[in-house]
Write an enzyme that holds these catalytic residues in place. Structure first.
Site, PDB file in Angstrom:
ATOM      1  CG  PHE A   1      42.593  35.662  43.828  1.00  0.00           C
ATOM      2  CD1 PHE A   1      43.511  35.164  42.928  1.00  0.00           C
ATOM      3  CD2 PHE A   1      42.468  35.038  45.066  1.00  0.00           C
ATOM      4  CE1 PHE A   1      44.291  34.060  43.239  1.00  0.00           C
ATOM      5  CE2 PHE A   1      43.236  33.938  45.388  1.00  0.00           C
ATOM      6  CZ  PHE A   1      44.153  33.446  44.472  1.00  0.00           C
ATOM      7  CE  LYS A   2      41.482  46.239  41.142  1.00  0.00           C
ATOM      8  NZ  LYS A   2      42.364  47.443  41.018  1.00  0.00           N
ATOM      9  CB  ILE A   3      38.621  38.870  39.150  1.00  0.00           C
ATOM     10  CG1 ILE A   3      39.233  37.797  40.059  1.00  0.00           C
ATOM     11  CG2 ILE A   3      38.359  38.345  37.754  1.00  0.00           C
ATOM     12  CD1 ILE A   3      40.576  37.268  39.592  1.00  0.00           C
TER      13      ILE A   3
ATOM     14  CB  VAL B   1      46.531  37.437  42.189  1.00  0.00           C
ATOM     15  CG1 VAL B   1      46.854  37.267  40.704  1.00  0.00           C
ATOM     16  CG2 VAL B   1      47.331  36.466  43.039  1.00  0.00           C
TER      17      VAL B   1
END
Length: 304
Positions: free
Chosen positions: A165-167, A137
């Protein structure tokens, strides 16, 4: 957490010739250079690959070329973002059939006003999850879609393939920390992005890896390795060594920095970006090279 989902996974730039055509041979050299820099995985067709300047036919050809050329040396992430769920699913199926390891996608959006609701976003990711390939994501400001932690946790717990998850939102460390606290074991791989501009804070928050540009993978990788081995002082020192180059990239160059460095190092022949992207000012380019040269990165000597 899976060791497969840790380390440094750069975004591969898409090289063009000076006439604007895709440099497919140069693309192979880009991939080889990233692997020689020590990349633990490679992401293609992302924002830093100029995905918004590439045709659908070029996307398919680039995906096929990249997955085939990497040939299992490292995992490959194929970016598949699109507003239309049907198209995202088709792209996911294509990536899986090629042998890609992971797909990455933002929330559905188009322009400034068409933004998926939390329900629509969940449904789109669920449909892609049915394809049966792990999903990263991408929580990116470019989409303009707010992805609350509660939604990310729900996706992680209820959609089996949502694993990474790439935040890269503002104050990413706060979000990463809360995501891990509330998601627990369902959050298999929290990564940061934004050229690693906030890497130390994000590592403190619990991120297991970083999706950077392809400019100085070999210089940023030790920061992550030191930190994950408990050598926080060494990690801080290693980050301090590269911080000015990262800052210049993040604030002045964006994705064009990697192309400038790769031209200087003989990896590719042109740093051309398709219109309407303006070329970097020569002084900005020179400052980038001046910041990189003392680091002696692989990129500046790979093709010489």
């Amino acid at each position: 957490m899976s060791k497969t989902y840790s380390g440094i996974w750069p975004v591969a730039p898409t090289p063009f010739h000076d006439d604007g055509s895709v440099d497919y041979d140069g693309m192979k050299r880009v991939l080889d250079c990233l692997i020689d820099q020590g990349a633990d995985g490679i992401c293609i067709l992302a924002n830093f690959s100029e995905q918004f300047l590439i045709s659908d036919a070029e996307r398919e050809q680039l995906a096929r070329l990249c997955v085939g050329h990497v040939a299992g040396r490292v995992p490959v992430i194929v970016t598949i973002s699109h507003f239309a769920t049907q198209i995202v699913v088709e792209r996911a199926k294509y990536a899986k059939d090629l042998g890609a390891d992971i797909v990455m996608m933002m929330a559905p959006y188009h322009g400034a006003l068409l933004k998926g609701t939390p329900e629509q976003t969940f449904d789109q990711f669920a449909k892609v999850g049915e394809v049966g390939i792990p999903i990263m994501v991408q929580d990116a400001p470019l989409s303009g879609v707010e992805l609350p932690v509660s939604l990310l946790v729900k996706m992680a717990k209820e959609i089996e393939m949502v694993k990474l998850f790439k935040i890269e939102c503002a104050r990413a460390a706060n979000k990463i920390r809360t995501l891990i606290e509330l998601g627990g074991a369902a959050i298999e791989a929290p990564f940061d992005g934004e050229e690693a501009i906030t890497l130390l804070a994000d590592l403190d928050a619990g991120c297991t890896g970083s999706m950077t540009s392809g400019m100085i993978v070999d210089q940023i990788k030790p920061v992550i390795a030191h930190y994950r081995a408990g050598r926080t002082h060494e990690a801080t020192a290693a980050y301090g060594r590269v911080a000015m180059a990262i800052n210049h990239e993040n604030r002045q160059c964006g994705w064009q920095s990697t192309k400038v460095a790769m031209v200087a190092g003989g990896v590719i022949g042109s740093d051309y970006c398709r219109h309407p992207i303006a070329p970097l000012h020569p002084a900005i380019k020179q400052r980038l090279i001046d910041l990189l040269e003392p680091l002696d990165p692989v990129v500046l000597r790979w093709g010489k």
